[in-house]
Design a protein around this motif. Structure first.
Motif, mmCIF file in Angstrom:
data_model
loop_
_atom_site.group_PDB
_atom_site.id
_atom_site.type_symbol
_atom_site.label_atom_id
_atom_site.label_comp_id
_atom_site.label_asym_id
_atom_site.label_seq_id
_atom_site.Cartn_x
_atom_site.Cartn_y
_atom_site.Cartn_z
ATOM 1 N N ASP A 56 29.143 47.907 42.172
ATOM 2 C CA ASP A 56 30.013 49.017 41.765
ATOM 3 C C ASP A 56 31.442 48.902 42.275
ATOM 4 O OD1 ASP A 56 27.710 50.099 40.589
ATOM 5 O OD2 ASP A 56 27.179 51.135 42.429
ATOM 6 N N PHE A 57 31.932 47.694 42.489
ATOM 7 C CA PHE A 57 33.317 47.503 42.906
ATOM 8 C C PHE A 57 34.202 47.533 41.665
ATOM 9 C CE2 PHE A 57 36.942 44.625 43.755
ATOM 10 C CZ PHE A 57 37.532 45.335 44.795
ATOM 11 N N VAL A 58 35.129 48.468 41.624
ATOM 12 C CA VAL A 58 36.055 48.598 40.499
ATOM 13 C C VAL A 58 37.449 48.253 41.021
ATOM 14 C CG1 VAL A 58 36.989 50.150 38.748
ATOM 15 C CG2 VAL A 58 34.613 50.413 39.512
ATOM 16 N N MET A 63 44.175 48.292 42.652
ATOM 17 C CA MET A 63 45.372 47.572 42.208
ATOM 18 C C MET A 63 45.446 47.598 40.689
ATOM 19 S SD MET A 63 44.184 43.603 42.801
ATOM 20 C CE MET A 63 43.517 43.891 44.424
ATOM 21 N N GLU A 64 46.628 47.272 40.190
ATOM 22 C CA GLU A 64 46.817 47.233 38.749
ATOM 23 C C GLU A 64 46.056 46.057 38.141
ATOM 24 O OE1 GLU A 64 50.927 47.304 37.694
ATOM 25 O OE2 GLU A 64 51.336 49.037 38.962
ATOM 26 N N ARG A 69 44.056 40.346 37.851
ATOM 27 C CA ARG A 69 43.812 39.096 37.112
ATOM 28 C C ARG A 69 44.342 37.885 37.868
ATOM 29 N NH1 ARG A 69 45.473 42.019 32.409
ATOM 30 N NH2 ARG A 69 47.498 41.012 32.570
ATOM 31 N N ARG A 70 45.367 38.094 38.685
ATOM 32 C CA ARG A 70 45.984 36.985 39.426
ATOM 33 C C ARG A 70 45.301 36.723 40.768
ATOM 34 N NH1 ARG A 70 52.299 38.536 38.333
ATOM 35 N NH2 ARG A 70 52.255 38.054 36.115
ATOM 36 N N ALA A 71 44.393 37.591 41.174
ATOM 37 C CA ALA A 71 43.730 37.466 42.479
ATOM 38 C C ALA A 71 42.256 37.109 42.282
ATOM 39 C CB ALA A 71 43.837 38.788 43.240
ATOM 40 N N ASP A 72 41.744 36.245 43.151
ATOM 41 C CA ASP A 72 40.309 35.980 43.071
ATOM 42 C C ASP A 72 39.550 37.132 43.736
ATOM 43 O OD1 ASP A 72 40.103 35.548 45.865
ATOM 44 O OD2 ASP A 72 40.348 33.397 45.665
#
Length: 82
Positions: A56-58, A63-64, A69-72
């Protein structure tokens, strides 16, 4: 090297037992296991089918979408916990 001080002003938890201090602590006290069936990828070719995933991690709660999308996933967890 100069001595520098660091002050910890809070605690952030992103874990298989829950996201947030209270949810994590309640699960820990209740003896809840964070080990579950793997859902992030197909385990057909693996002998182990269980892991300690963070349910359930959203990421967009922290963050935006563009930044996410830029972070693993590990970076996302670190930012959310901080």
């Amino acid at each position: 090297m100069e001595n520098q001080r660091c002050v910890i002003t809070g605690l952030g938890i992103i874990s298989p037992l829950g996201t947030g201090n209270q949810e994590f602590w309640n699960a820990l006290k209740a003896g809840v296991s964070g080990i579950r069936n793997v859902t992030r990828f197909d385990t057909e070719n693996y002998s182990s089918k269980v892991a300690a995933e963070v349910p359930d991690f959203v990421v967009t709660d922290y963050m935006e979408k563009k930044q996410a999308r830029r972070a693993d996933l590990v970076q996302q967890y670190a930012i959310a916990a901080s």
